[in-house]
Design a protein around this motif. Structure first.
Motif, PDB file in Angstrom:
ATOM      1  N   ALA A  61      14.787 -25.989 -16.322  1.00  0.00           N
ATOM      2  CA  ALA A  61      14.079 -26.422 -15.104  1.00  0.00           C
ATOM      3  C   ALA A  61      14.352 -26.251 -14.127  1.00  0.00           C
ATOM      4  CB  ALA A  61      12.653 -27.497 -15.298  1.00  0.00           C
ATOM      5  N   SER A  62      16.039 -27.319 -13.776  1.00  0.00           N
ATOM      6  CA  SER A  62      16.269 -28.027 -12.740  1.00  0.00           C
ATOM      7  C   SER A  62      16.883 -26.766 -11.688  1.00  0.00           C
ATOM      8  CB  SER A  62      17.672 -28.388 -13.573  1.00  0.00           C
ATOM      9  OG  SER A  62      17.607 -29.387 -14.495  1.00  0.00           O
ATOM     10  N   ASP A  63      17.113 -27.296 -10.146  1.00  0.00           N
ATOM     11  CA  ASP A  63      17.484 -26.017  -9.511  1.00  0.00           C
ATOM     12  C   ASP A  63      18.696 -26.052  -9.601  1.00  0.00           C
ATOM     13  OD1 ASP A  63      17.403 -23.799  -8.299  1.00  0.00           O
ATOM     14  OD2 ASP A  63      17.532 -25.343  -5.705  1.00  0.00           O
ATOM     15  N   PHE A  64      19.740 -26.373 -10.780  1.00  0.00           N
ATOM     16  CA  PHE A  64      21.178 -25.882 -10.476  1.00  0.00           C
ATOM     17  C   PHE A  64      21.228 -24.779 -11.845  1.00  0.00           C
ATOM     18  CE2 PHE A  64      24.990 -28.226 -11.637  1.00  0.00           C
ATOM     19  CZ  PHE A  64      25.709 -28.055 -10.569  1.00  0.00           C
ATOM     20  N   ASP A  65      21.867 -24.167 -12.105  1.00  0.00           N
ATOM     21  CA  ASP A  65      22.049 -23.848 -13.187  1.00  0.00           C
ATOM     22  C   ASP A  65      23.441 -23.765 -13.783  1.00  0.00           C
ATOM     23  OD1 ASP A  65      22.442 -21.718 -15.188  1.00  0.00           O
ATOM     24  OD2 ASP A  65      21.832 -19.571 -14.262  1.00  0.00           O
ATOM     25  N   ILE A  66      23.300 -24.392 -15.039  1.00  0.00           N
ATOM     26  CA  ILE A  66      24.555 -24.937 -16.245  1.00  0.00           C
ATOM     27  C   ILE A  66      25.033 -24.426 -17.201  1.00  0.00           C
ATOM     28  CG2 ILE A  66      24.346 -27.459 -15.379  1.00  0.00           C
ATOM     29  CD1 ILE A  66      23.124 -26.686 -18.569  1.00  0.00           C
ATOM     30  N   SER A  67      24.496 -22.442 -17.397  1.00  0.00           N
ATOM     31  CA  SER A  67      24.563 -21.551 -17.969  1.00  0.00           C
ATOM     32  C   SER A  67      25.950 -21.249 -18.597  1.00  0.00           C
ATOM     33  CB  SER A  67      24.029 -20.480 -18.524  1.00  0.00           C
ATOM     34  OG  SER A  67      23.586 -19.944 -17.004  1.00  0.00           O
ATOM     35  N   SER A  68      26.722 -21.123 -17.630  1.00  0.00           N
ATOM     36  CA  SER A  68      28.171 -20.652 -17.478  1.00  0.00           C
ATOM     37  C   SER A  68      29.101 -21.924 -16.390  1.00  0.00           C
ATOM     38  CB  SER A  68      28.961 -19.375 -17.281  1.00  0.00           C
ATOM     39  OG  SER A  68      27.798 -19.356 -16.419  1.00  0.00           O
ATOM     40  N   VAL A  69      30.230 -21.772 -16.822  1.00  0.00           N
ATOM     41  CA  VAL A  69      31.574 -22.344 -15.209  1.00  0.00           C
ATOM     42  C   VAL A  69      31.168 -21.594 -14.116  1.00  0.00           C
ATOM     43  CG1 VAL A  69      33.460 -22.468 -14.984  1.00  0.00           C
ATOM     44  CG2 VAL A  69      33.185 -22.581 -17.326  1.00  0.00           C
ATOM     45  N   GLU A  70      30.811 -19.864 -14.193  1.00  0.00           N
ATOM     46  CA  GLU A  70      30.353 -19.780 -12.868  1.00  0.00           C
ATOM     47  C   GLU A  70      29.560 -19.485 -12.098  1.00  0.00           C
ATOM     48  OE1 GLU A  70      29.943 -15.318 -15.241  1.00  0.00           O
ATOM     49  OE2 GLU A  70      31.689 -15.387 -13.476  1.00  0.00           O
ATOM     50  N   THR A  71      28.056 -19.959 -12.804  1.00  0.00           N
ATOM     51  CA  THR A  71      26.821 -20.575 -12.297  1.00  0.00           C
ATOM     52  C   THR A  71      27.241 -21.766 -11.638  1.00  0.00           C
ATOM     53  OG1 THR A  71      26.216 -21.325 -14.556  1.00  0.00           O
ATOM     54  CG2 THR A  71      26.009 -18.902 -14.358  1.00  0.00           C
ATOM     55  N   VAL A  72      27.519 -23.313 -12.529  1.00  0.00           N
ATOM     56  CA  VAL A  72      28.086 -23.898 -11.829  1.00  0.00           C
ATOM     57  C   VAL A  72      28.758 -23.960 -10.578  1.00  0.00           C
ATOM     58  CG1 VAL A  72      29.515 -26.343 -12.072  1.00  0.00           C
ATOM     59  CG2 VAL A  72      27.951 -24.987 -14.539  1.00  0.00           C
ATOM     60  N   VAL A  73      30.266 -23.064 -11.054  1.00  0.00           N
ATOM     61  CA  VAL A  73      30.725 -22.621  -9.580  1.00  0.00           C
ATOM     62  C   VAL A  73      29.595 -22.759  -8.111  1.00  0.00           C
ATOM     63  CG1 VAL A  73      32.765 -21.589  -7.855  1.00  0.00           C
ATOM     64  CG2 VAL A  73      33.048 -22.317 -10.577  1.00  0.00           C
ATOM     65  N   ALA A  74      29.436 -21.398  -8.887  1.00  0.00           N
ATOM     66  CA  ALA A  74      28.057 -20.848  -7.566  1.00  0.00           C
ATOM     67  C   ALA A  74      27.040 -22.424  -7.434  1.00  0.00           C
ATOM     68  CB  ALA A  74      27.618 -19.765  -8.160  1.00  0.00           C
ATOM     69  N   GLY A  75      26.901 -22.591  -7.874  1.00  0.00           N
ATOM     70  CA  GLY A  75      26.001 -23.863  -7.451  1.00  0.00           C
ATOM     71  C   GLY A  75      26.297 -24.849  -6.978  1.00  0.00           C
ATOM     72  N   VAL A  76      27.584 -25.276  -6.981  1.00  0.00           N
ATOM     73  CA  VAL A  76      27.697 -25.946  -6.355  1.00  0.00           C
ATOM     74  C   VAL A  76      28.820 -25.505  -4.954  1.00  0.00           C
ATOM     75  CG1 VAL A  76      30.348 -27.779  -5.513  1.00  0.00           C
ATOM     76  CG2 VAL A  76      29.304 -27.680  -8.088  1.00  0.00           C
ATOM     77  N   GLU A  77      29.424 -24.294  -4.665  1.00  0.00           N
ATOM     78  CA  GLU A  77      29.228 -24.016  -3.589  1.00  0.00           C
ATOM     79  C   GLU A  77      28.184 -23.947  -2.528  1.00  0.00           C
ATOM     80  OE1 GLU A  77      31.182 -19.571  -4.991  1.00  0.00           O
ATOM     81  OE2 GLU A  77      33.118 -20.867  -4.420  1.00  0.00           O
ATOM     82  N   ARG A  78      26.728 -23.305  -3.608  1.00  0.00           N
ATOM     83  CA  ARG A  78      25.305 -23.569  -2.336  1.00  0.00           C
ATOM     84  C   ARG A  78      25.228 -25.026  -1.827  1.00  0.00           C
ATOM     85  NH1 ARG A  78      22.451 -21.045  -6.545  1.00  0.00           N
ATOM     86  NH2 ARG A  78      21.511 -23.372  -6.850  1.00  0.00           N
ATOM     87  N   LEU A  79      25.235 -26.026  -3.043  1.00  0.00           N
ATOM     88  CA  LEU A  79      24.946 -27.511  -2.539  1.00  0.00           C
ATOM     89  C   LEU A  79      26.095 -27.638  -1.195  1.00  0.00           C
ATOM     90  CD1 LEU A  79      24.593 -28.756  -6.164  1.00  0.00           C
ATOM     91  CD2 LEU A  79      23.037 -28.933  -3.415  1.00  0.00           C
ATOM     92  N   VAL A  80      27.243 -27.000  -1.725  1.00  0.00           N
ATOM     93  CA  VAL A  80      28.559 -27.978  -0.778  1.00  0.00           C
ATOM     94  C   VAL A  80      28.190 -27.002   0.836  1.00  0.00           C
ATOM     95  CG1 VAL A  80      30.931 -27.593   0.181  1.00  0.00           C
ATOM     96  CG2 VAL A  80      30.132 -28.244  -2.033  1.00  0.00           C
ATOM     97  N   ALA A  81      27.448 -25.776   0.867  1.00  0.00           N
ATOM     98  CA  ALA A  81      27.239 -25.200   1.974  1.00  0.00           C
ATOM     99  C   ALA A  81      26.297 -25.230   2.544  1.00  0.00           C
ATOM    100  CB  ALA A  81      27.023 -23.511   1.305  1.00  0.00           C
ATOM    101  N   ARG A  82      25.318 -25.757   1.775  1.00  0.00           N
ATOM    102  CA  ARG A  82      24.065 -26.743   2.422  1.00  0.00           C
ATOM    103  C   ARG A  82      24.105 -27.760   3.250  1.00  0.00           C
ATOM    104  NH1 ARG A  82      19.503 -27.683  -1.717  1.00  0.00           N
ATOM    105  NH2 ARG A  82      20.249 -25.596  -2.887  1.00  0.00           N
ATOM    106  N   GLN A  83      25.223 -28.808   2.864  1.00  0.00           N
ATOM    107  CA  GLN A  83      25.730 -30.213   3.070  1.00  0.00           C
ATOM    108  C   GLN A  83      26.174 -30.027   4.148  1.00  0.00           C
ATOM    109  OE1 GLN A  83      29.164 -31.018   1.265  1.00  0.00           O
ATOM    110  NE2 GLN A  83      28.924 -32.874   0.780  1.00  0.00           N
ATOM    111  N   LYS A  84      26.465 -28.672   4.814  1.00  0.00           N
ATOM    112  CA  LYS A  84      27.176 -29.013   5.876  1.00  0.00           C
ATOM    113  C   LYS A  84      26.405 -27.866   7.186  1.00  0.00           C
ATOM    114  CE  LYS A  84      31.810 -27.219   4.649  1.00  0.00           C
ATOM    115  NZ  LYS A  84      32.517 -26.657   3.858  1.00  0.00           N
ATOM    116  N   ASP A  85      25.257 -27.448   6.610  1.00  0.00           N
ATOM    117  CA  ASP A  85      24.003 -27.441   7.780  1.00  0.00           C
ATOM    118  C   ASP A  85      23.875 -28.374   8.231  1.00  0.00           C
ATOM    119  OD1 ASP A  85      24.454 -24.952   6.453  1.00  0.00           O
ATOM    120  OD2 ASP A  85      22.923 -25.413   5.214  1.00  0.00           O
TER     121      ASP A  85
END
Lengths: 86, 402
Positions: free
Chosen positions: A62-86
């Motif tokens: 249910a979390s807004d962070f997809d941990i189903s594979s390494v690439e979804t984790v990478v995508a989730g981290v990229e999104r959070l890092v981008a959001r942090q720069k806004d």
């Protein structure tokens, strides 16, 4: 080092394997990372990127962070890092 | 009722990282107290303690384990490994299902607490490692022992400050004695030698700045130590059938509460516990040859304890030996009774009485044979181990030579 490489390094360390042995399509289970290991991974990612990962161990799906594979984790981290720069 | 024997012992403390080294240090009257080494120690008024040095946790545990094991758990596991290796026991099936682990501990993962408070309060960090809670909880050590050795019976942690280990071992004794468990792993551990831990003790103004001198007229307070003591308590027939070496027999115990003051000891509460242990073990006062004293080196404890011993033993008080090994390994709080039980085992099995070191001047209020400064050879049939905790909670164990 790219975000992908940094995420892989953290996951590999948790799985106690070489980063080169981690594939983007691997799941946490494939890598032998259990629920405790996953929580430690998330902590390490938060420390590395200075982000806050919205993850509740009670309902990982249910979390807004997809941990189903390494690439979804990478995508989730990229999104959070981008959001942090806004 | 079942007879209970000790078939394994293990320890980590300032005198040694195992039982043989610790007993050798006690025989030689070596002092484990020295300058404390940890972050911010220069901000403390009390800078001495019996700290465990030359301990390399990475030689015993992997990175994943260390992320879950506070120092008090590390000490416990190493001591448990030594005790179980000596006992030669492995747990499976019915034996595993019925055997458990009861350990004493007072402060929990104090080092973990200290480090994480520092990081969030002093360094302003807003994130802590995910395992802070499972690492600092008081039952962490007991749980990890149960997991490492497959102990599936009654397991828990007892917390009664300085008497924690004696209360824990009394519980374990009771379980084997009453037939509830064939084997119990028991003892206790403590590790609060960190800035916050010592700072809290400092506040109470009962700590010595130079040495621990129990029963000596010039004593000026306690000195804190750290470490663990772990024992295998086994049902006598179970041990006999498998030809296990028996270190000593546990023959009785008693627990009492002073119900009077949160820190001041009571002669009556202590005396009732000592007399109660004799009664439980069906012993006469004259049977006792050695008492491992609570002997903290504070003005209040030592004179109260000596008065309690004089009350219970009458004329025999002048014939028995009573020593405080805290003068060597420090006051290991929730683990102290367990480490001190080693001195009782040495008295019974090896006929060597550990001394009270640092003894300089007789105190008329502590006029007993405190085995000053040098170990002594003597044949002892029965030994007692005293523990009188803050909060007025007392526990005394009685052991017999096998």
């Amino acid at each position: 080092m790219s975000v992908t490489d940094r995420v892989i390094r953290i996951i590999a360390e948790q799985a106690m394997i070489e980063p080169s042995d981690v594939a983007l399509t691997d799941t946490m289970q494939d890598l032998g990372i259990d629920s405790m290991g996953l929580v430690e991974c998330i902590f390490a990612l938060e420390e590395e990127f200075d982000i806050t990962v919205p993850f509740n161990a009670n309902e990982p799906q249910a979390s807004d962070f997809d941990i189903s594979s390494v690439e979804t984790v990478v995508a989730g981290v990229e999104r959070l890092v981008a959001r942090q720069k806004d | 009722m079942k007879r209970v024997v000790i078939t394994g012992a293990g320890t980590v403390n300032a005198l040694g990282l195992n039982v043989p080294d610790t007993l050798e240090a006690m025989r030689e009257g070596r002092c484990g107290i020295g300058a404390l080494k940890f972050r911010d120690v220069e901000r403390l008024a009390i800078q001495i303690g019996a700290q465990v040095h030359e301990f390399d946790e990475t030689a015993h545990f992997n990175r994943q384990q260390l992320s879950l094991y506070d120092r008090f758990t590390q000490f416990t596991l190493i001591a448990a490994r030594e005790a179980l290796a000596q006992a030669g026991l492995e747990f499976s099936g019915e034996l595993a299902a019925r055997s458990g682990v009861v350990l004493g501990n007072s402060g929990g993962g104090m080092t973990t607490l200290d480090e994480n408070y520092r990081s969030v309060y002093e360094e302003g960090k807003n994130r802590v490692h995910p395992f802070v809670v499972p690492k600092l909880m008081n039952n962490a050590a007991a749980s990890h022992v149960s997991m490492e050795f497959n102990l599936k019976g009654p397991s828990f942690t007892v917390s009664t400050a300085c008497a924690s280990s004696n209360h824990a071992m009394s519980q374990a004794f009771q379980m084997v004695h009453g037939g509830l468990a064939p084997v119990m792993i028991t003892g206790g551990s403590e590790s609060m030698l960190c800035f916050g831990g010592v700072k809290a003790w400092e506040g109470l103004r009962v700590m010595s700045k130079d040495a621990c001198r129990p029963f000596s007229a010039n004593r000026n307070g306690m000195v804190q130590g750290e470490g663990a003591g772990v024992f295998v308590f086994e049902e006598y027939e179970h041990a006999r059938k498998r030809g296990a070496e028996m270190l000593a027999e546990v023959v009785g115990f008693a627990m009492t509460s002073d119900a009077s003051d949160i820190v001041m000891p009571s002669k009556n509460g202590a005396a009732r516990a000592i007399a109660g242990a004799l009664h439980d073990a069906k012993l006469n006062p004259q049977d006792v040859g050695y008492i491992n004293a609570h002997g903290t080196g504070t003005a209040a404890n030592d004179k109260t304890e000596c008065a309690a011993v004089a009350d219970v033993f009458g004329a025999h008080a002048d014939r028995l030996m009573i020593s405080s090994t805290k003068s060597m390994h420090g006051h290991c709080i929730g683990g102290t009774g367990a480490i001190e039980l080693l001195a009782c085992i040495m008295a019974l099995r090896d006929g060597v009485i550990a001394p009270t070191i640092g003894y300089e001047e007789p105190d008329p209020e502590c006029a007993l044979d405190v085995v000053p400064n040098e170990a002594r050879e003597a044949r002892v049939e029965v030994a007692l181990s005293n523990a009188f905790a803050f909060g007025g909670l007392n526990a005394v164990l009685a052991l017999r030579r096998v």
